[in-house]
Write an enzyme that holds these catalytic residues in place. Structure first.
Site, PDB file in Angstrom:
ATOM      1  N   HIS A 128       0.838  -1.203   0.000  1.00 35.16           N
ATOM      2  CA  HIS A 128       0.000   0.000   0.000  1.00 35.16           C
ATOM      3  C   HIS A 128       0.872   1.253   0.000  1.00 35.16           C
ATOM      4  CE1 HIS A 128      -2.617   3.099   1.894  1.00 35.16           C
ATOM      5  NE2 HIS A 128      -3.524   2.556   1.096  1.00 35.16           N
ATOM      6  N   THR A 178       1.174   3.680   1.875  1.00 36.50           N
ATOM      7  CA  THR A 178       1.758   4.108   3.141  1.00 36.50           C
ATOM      8  C   THR A 178       2.939   3.257   3.581  1.00 36.50           C
ATOM      9  OG1 THR A 178       0.198   2.730   4.369  1.00 36.50           O
ATOM     10  CG2 THR A 178      -0.437   5.030   3.979  1.00 36.50           C
ATOM     11  N   LYS A 179       3.193   2.152   2.883  1.00 37.83           N
ATOM     12  CA  LYS A 179       4.225   1.228   3.327  1.00 37.83           C
ATOM     13  C   LYS A 179       5.612   1.659   2.838  1.00 37.83           C
ATOM     14  CE  LYS A 179       1.319  -1.522   5.397  1.00 37.83           C
ATOM     15  NZ  LYS A 179       0.091  -0.719   5.273  1.00 37.83           N
ATOM     16  N   LEU A 180       6.634   1.063   3.450  1.00 36.20           N
ATOM     17  CA  LEU A 180       8.019   1.379   3.099  1.00 36.20           C
ATOM     18  C   LEU A 180       8.253   1.194   1.605  1.00 36.20           C
ATOM     19  CD1 LEU A 180      10.575   2.091   4.875  1.00 36.20           C
ATOM     20  CD2 LEU A 180      11.251  -0.280   4.524  1.00 36.20           C
ATOM     21  N   PHE A 181       7.758   0.089   1.076  1.00 35.46           N
ATOM     22  CA  PHE A 181       7.794  -0.184  -0.361  1.00 35.46           C
ATOM     23  C   PHE A 181       6.365  -0.222  -0.861  1.00 35.46           C
ATOM     24  CE2 PHE A 181       7.316  -3.484  -3.680  1.00 35.46           C
ATOM     25  CZ  PHE A 181       7.999  -2.853  -4.697  1.00 35.46           C
TER      26      PHE A 181
END
Length: 360
Positions: A181, A183-186
């Site tokens: 998603h 908002t995630k780091l990747f």
């Protein structure tokens, strides 16, 4: 006028690099259906993580749903209440029953000592969460699962770039599921993946993500539409080049926060190994809910918007059971994630910490 500071922003590759993948998509005319960019992303993520099989999917929720379905689970699944609602939702959606047990007060992950007491003749699996990327006690969980014949599915939505005992955290369990998603780091904007070392299981999940079709376009299994698009895969390929840089920047900012807040008597932090953490979130635990609410109001007045993760503890949601879980309830009431993202400036972090520390 000062711009608002929100809890996160997506980490994105330069637009011209993303455009190159869009050009390839426009030239090929392939937008989805196991396209070449998605296949390439699976290969590159597997190489990056050091895992044998990555199955890219439409989102992390689909990843957990397909894991449960592919393992033919029917019954009770033990999980943590201190997590995003999707973790429990997918269990219920797949006609299983989430059974909540309490969490460790230091790591905020599921407490392995509580798992065994919750096992019944209906228990079929354990679904722990690597909260904020801090690894669960995988050895103890696997021991318990092995002794009781249970499957293990990890919700590793937060845990890209994390290694444990020299190998990717995605290598543990029967299946590990992650989210890509925004908002995630990747991120791939929306997306997710399953990881498994079981080739037969990986093959089944691949069929199930495309309505149950096999390579010959014969319907051979129960399935759903959980495919990742080529546009998402292209964004992922562009972003993957910068993942190590993204993690380093977030670690630097996380550690800068810690340097300013470590001496604060009313704030504490998650327990983790610095090398087994990806610094994708900046969670802090207040000494009381009253202080948390006061500080959130002060921050909002300064146009700074942290977020309460994960509140309320899911055992208090009307949809689910309501066991008394004192640790999860206490942590959920007192935790917030401060803004953390690549472009967040040191001056903004100083301002955030100044507001937090003002007037105690």
């Amino acid at each position: 006028m000062n711009k608002p500071i929100y809890v996160t922003q997506p980490s994105l590759a330069p637009l011209e690099e993303v455009n190159e993948y869009l050009r390839q998509i426009w030239e090929s005319g392939i937008m989805t259906h196991n396209g070449p960019l998605m296949q390439r992303l699976e290969k590159e993520v597997s190489e990056y993580e050091g895992v044998p099989d990555t199955i890219c999917l439409a989102n992390g929720t689909c990843a957990m749903q397909l894991a449960i379905r592919a393992l033919d689970l029917e019954g009770e699944i033990i999980t943590t209440p201190f997590t995003f609602i999707a973790t429990a939702n997918v269990i219920a959606w797949e006609r299983c029953t989430p059974v909540f047990v309490d969490i460790d007060p230091d790591t905020w992950n599921i407490d392995p000592d509580k798992i065994e007491d919750a096992i019944s003749d209906k228990t079929v699996a354990v679904l722990p969460v690597h909260v904020f990327s801090a690894p669960c006690d995988v050895a103890r969980i696997q021991q318990i699962a092995g002794e009781h014949g249970l499957k293990v599915i990890y919700d590793a939505a937060h845990a890209m770039c994390v290694k444990l005992n020299g190998k990717s955290i995605m290598s543990y369990g029967d299946v590990s599921c992650t989210s890509f998603h925004a908002t995630k780091l990747f991120n791939t904007c929306e997306g997710g993946a399953c990881f498994t070392e079981n080739k037969e299981l990986a093959s089944r999940i691949r069929k199930m993500r495309f309505f149950g079709f096999d390579e010959m376009k014969e319907i051979v299994d129960d399935g759903i539409n959980a495919k990742m698009t080529e546009i998402a895969a292209g964004l992922g390929l562009a972003n993957l080049r910068y993942l190590d840089e993204v993690r380093k920047k977030r670690r630097d900012k996380y550690e800068f926060y810690r340097s300013l807040l470590d001496s604060c008597g009313f704030i504490s932090f998650q327990k983790y190994d610095p090398e087994e953490y990806n610094y994708s979130y900046m969670p802090i635990l207040f000494d009381s809910e009253e202080r948390l609410l006061c500080k959130l109001e002060q921050l909002a007045n300064a146009k700074i918007y942290p977020r309460r993760y994960f509140y309320p503890s899911l055992n208090n949601i009307e949809l689910f059971s309501h066991p008394k879980l004192p640790v999860a309830n206490a942590v959920a009431k007192r935790i917030a994630c401060l803004p953390l993202y690549n472009k967040l400036s040191d001056s903004s972090i100083r301002t955030i910490c100044s507001v937090l520390l003002e007037n105690g």
